[in-house]
Motif scaffolding. Structure first.
Motif, PDB file in Angstrom:
ATOM      1  N   THR A 302      17.424  73.073  24.242  1.00 13.71           N
ATOM      2  CA  THR A 302      17.124  72.288  25.446  1.00 13.71           C
ATOM      3  C   THR A 302      18.378  72.187  26.298  1.00 13.71           C
ATOM      4  O   THR A 302      19.503  72.198  25.783  1.00 13.71           O
ATOM      5  N   ASN A 303      18.162  72.154  27.587  1.00 15.13           N
ATOM      6  CA  ASN A 303      19.287  72.019  28.524  1.00 15.13           C
ATOM      7  C   ASN A 303      19.512  70.539  28.811  1.00 15.13           C
ATOM      8  O   ASN A 303      18.588  69.793  29.166  1.00 15.13           O
ATOM      9  N   THR A 304      20.722  70.101  28.648  1.00 13.28           N
ATOM     10  CA  THR A 304      21.111  68.715  28.927  1.00 13.28           C
ATOM     11  C   THR A 304      22.224  68.711  29.961  1.00 13.28           C
ATOM     12  O   THR A 304      22.758  69.764  30.333  1.00 13.28           O
ATOM     13  N   SER A 305      22.585  67.530  30.392  1.00 14.55           N
ATOM     14  CA  SER A 305      23.665  67.420  31.380  1.00 14.55           C
ATOM     15  C   SER A 305      24.988  67.901  30.825  1.00 14.55           C
ATOM     16  O   SER A 305      25.896  68.287  31.572  1.00 14.55           O
ATOM     17  N   ASP A 306      25.066  67.908  29.458  1.00 11.56           N
ATOM     18  CA  ASP A 306      26.295  68.387  28.828  1.00 11.56           C
ATOM     19  C   ASP A 306      26.219  69.864  28.441  1.00 11.56           C
ATOM     20  O   ASP A 306      27.111  70.403  27.793  1.00 11.56           O
ATOM     21  N   GLY A 307      25.120  70.540  28.849  1.00  7.48           N
ATOM     22  CA  GLY A 307      24.940  71.949  28.524  1.00  7.48           C
ATOM     23  C   GLY A 307      23.839  72.151  27.504  1.00  7.48           C
ATOM     24  O   GLY A 307      23.154  71.193  27.081  1.00  7.48           O
ATOM     25  N   GLN A 309      21.678  72.458  24.240  1.00  2.32           N
ATOM     26  CA  GLN A 309      21.738  71.749  22.952  1.00  2.32           C
ATOM     27  C   GLN A 309      20.714  72.355  22.000  1.00  2.32           C
ATOM     28  O   GLN A 309      19.591  72.678  22.382  1.00  2.32           O
TER      29      GLN A 309
END
Length: 582
Positions: A302-307, A309
């Motif tokens: 999954t794409n998160t604000s931190d890249g 995951q």
């Protein structure tokens, strides 16, 4: 005497064998079997059997074993020791049998047991009138009295037991083996008599010595046999690797997915910190710090604000799809034992273990010689000539049995052609000769083997076709296999006999026989084993061809095996199957 009195047996298998250099005489092989085994078969129907001599671990548990006191104290001491263990009633009967009589038969024991009903003692006598003290039958009470009357039994000759009155039974062909010359004469006589296929194989395995071991590259030694254990030189895997395409992860998830990708064979350095993951391919070694591999189908990115995951899917099991160092084996692990055939699978496993060379025996090398003035391989046939339809394909049949053909020649029907062959052809381990095994005017092989001082291992076999086959051992260890001249008989004999020759030369354990039920066995069985093409039936049985033309191989084109149909077989009886090359 009571004709229903039990019959026991005392088999003497000790002694010093001083005239034979102290060898274990009962273990000497004549006619493909130990003389001790011949003796035990002769008395097999006796109620109790005692073997007197050094203890032998391979005897049936029903056989009683003891030894004379002191060891080597002579035959009378052996008889006394046997009586003590037998513990029979005075009215019982006992057969005394030496284990150096290679032609003892059950019929002889039956005749002696019957004769001792009317006398206390019965000795066998040969054609020359010589008494065979250790082929005799006694009433237990009479024998016990004779032994006791001697006082000491140590070093007493058997004639000391002979009573004043006794009966005799004449047996022709009785001979004992006291000297090496006696053994060789007995072997020659045994070789001249047809034996069963099983006896022929057993003779080959027991008489033909193994090739000396040598160190060889396994990749070029297919068909050889290991002469030592095969041990892994390196662990497998050597380092931890991924078993699946997926992700290498460090610690418990979820993980931060890095851009790095670890490929199989990559030498790049990659280290994962706790909570990190990286793409990894099957077979790639794990990055430093990786604690597990999550396969693709268990992974969710999954794409998160931190890249990106990585996490395990909700229903995925918690498992590690990595292969750890030594998971299959560690250094020193035994991959195969001595006597294992060098096969493609063994060569491959050895390569995985970083082993490229090993001690082996073989592979067996063969020189093929097709005989006959009438044989022509190439060019137009002239009057009286026959096409060589066998010589060109024999190497393939030999290869099926694990033999490498190194030469292929044609011999004329001359009186000295075999002498020259044995004299000049030195390199191969096996000389395969097609034709000249019978007794016809042009069949010179057996006479040439005599001139070469060859030892006949198998002279004739009770089977059809192939009965005229011969297996011999030249003085320098080369094996000669003489095959019948017609193609079907030659191929049948080769497939039945060569595997035993290969096993003997390479020290390999013979493969177990394949057995099947023959649906029409009664239609084809006779007074000797018949070797016939066979095909499987839907019900699991096999059906053999009632007849086959032996002058060519057309009859086995679409057949899967040869069936060895025993003499007198009934429908549904078991027979050995020998697979045909496909």
């Amino acid at each position: 005497m009571n004709p229903a009195a039990p019959v026991h047996a005392i088999v003497l298998a000790g002694g010093r064998a001083t005239r034979m250099g102290g060898v274990d005489k009962p273990a000497v092989v004549v006619g493909g079997r130990r003389m001790l085994d011949t003796a035990l078969d002769a008395v097999n129907d006796c109620a109790r059997i005692v073997v007197v001599g050094p203890r032998r671990s391979d005897l049936d548990s029903t056989v009683l074993q003891t030894q004379e006191t002191p060891p080597g104290a002579g035959p009378v001491a052996g008889v006394a020791a046997g009586l003590a263990v037998l513990d029979a009633e005075p009215g019982d009967r006992v057969i005394l049998l030496a284990s150096d009589l290679p032609f003892a038969e059950p019929t002889m024991v039956e005749a002696l047991a019957a004769a001792v009903q009317d006398a206390d003692t019965v000795f066998a006598v040969d054609e020359s009138g010589r008494l065979q003290f250790l082929l005799s039958a006694w009433r237990i009470g009479a024998l016990t009295d004779r032994v006791r009357s001697l006082g000491s039994t140590v070093n007493q000759p058997m004639k000391a037991l002979v009573p004043e009155t006794f009966d005799t039974v004449l047996f022709r062909g009785v001979t004992d083996c006291d000297t090496p010359e006696d053994v060789e004469r007995a072997r020659g006589r045994a070789a001249a008599s047809p034996v069963s296929i099983a006896e022929a194989r057993r003779a080959i395995l027991e008489v033909v010595p193994p090739l000396p071991p040598r160190s060889a590259t396994l990749g070029t030694s297919l068909g050889a046999t290991l002469a030592e254990r095969l041990l892994a030189a390196e662990a497998l895997p050597r380092i931890a690797v991924s078993a699946m395409d997926g992700y290498a992860v460090a610690g418990n998830g979820p993980w931060v997915l890095r851009d790095d990708i670890r490929y199989a064979g990559s030498s790049d350095e990659l280290e994962l910190a706790d909570g990190e993951a990286a793409r990894i391919a099957t077979g790639a070694h794990l990055p430093s710090g990786a604690t597990a591999v999550v396969r693709d189908e268990f992974a969710v990115v999954t794409n998160t604000s931190d890249g990106p995951q990585l996490s395990r899917s909700q229903d995925a099991p918690v498992r590690d799809d990595a292969r750890r160092r030594g998971e299959d084996w560690h250094e020193g692990y035994r991959l195969a034992v001595e006597g294992t055939a060098v096969t493609p699978a063994l060569v491959s496993a050895a390569a995985s273990a970083e082993v490229t060379t090993a001690g082996v025996r073989g592979p067996v090398r063969a020189h093929v010689a097709v005989t006959g003035d009438e044989i022509r391989r190439e060019g137009p046939l002239r009057r009286g000539q026959t096409r060589d339809a066998l010589g060109p394909v024999l190497p393939q049949f030999l290869s099926w049995c694990g033999v490498r053909t190194v030469a292929d020649t044609h011999l004329r029907d001359t009186s000295d052609s075999f002498d020259e062959l044995f004299r000049e052809v030195r390199q191969p381990d096996l000389i395969v000769i097609v034709g000249a095994t019978g007794g016809g005017a042009a069949d010179q092989l057996r006479a040439a083997l005599d001139r070469a001082k060859a030892r006949i291992v198998v002279g004739r076999v009770q089977c059809r076709p192939g009965g005229s086959q011969v297996t011999a051992l030249l003085p320098d260890g080369r094996v000669v296999l003489g095959l019948p001249g017609n193609p079907y008989a030659a191929v049948a004999t080769l497939l039945i006999t060569v595997p035993s020759i290969v096993a003997a030369l390479t020290g390999r354990t013979p493969a177990p026989r394949q057995l099947a039920r023959i649906a029409n066995a009664s239609e084809v069985s006779g007074d000797a084993t018949r070797i016939l093409p066979a095909v499987p039936q839907p019900d699991g049985t096999w059906r053999v061809d009632p007849g086959i033309r032996t002058a060519h191989l057309a009859g086995i084109i679409d057949r899967e095996a040869l069936a060895l149909v025993p003499a007198g077989a009934a429908d549904g009886d078991l027979a050995e199957l020998v697979p045909l090359p496909r």
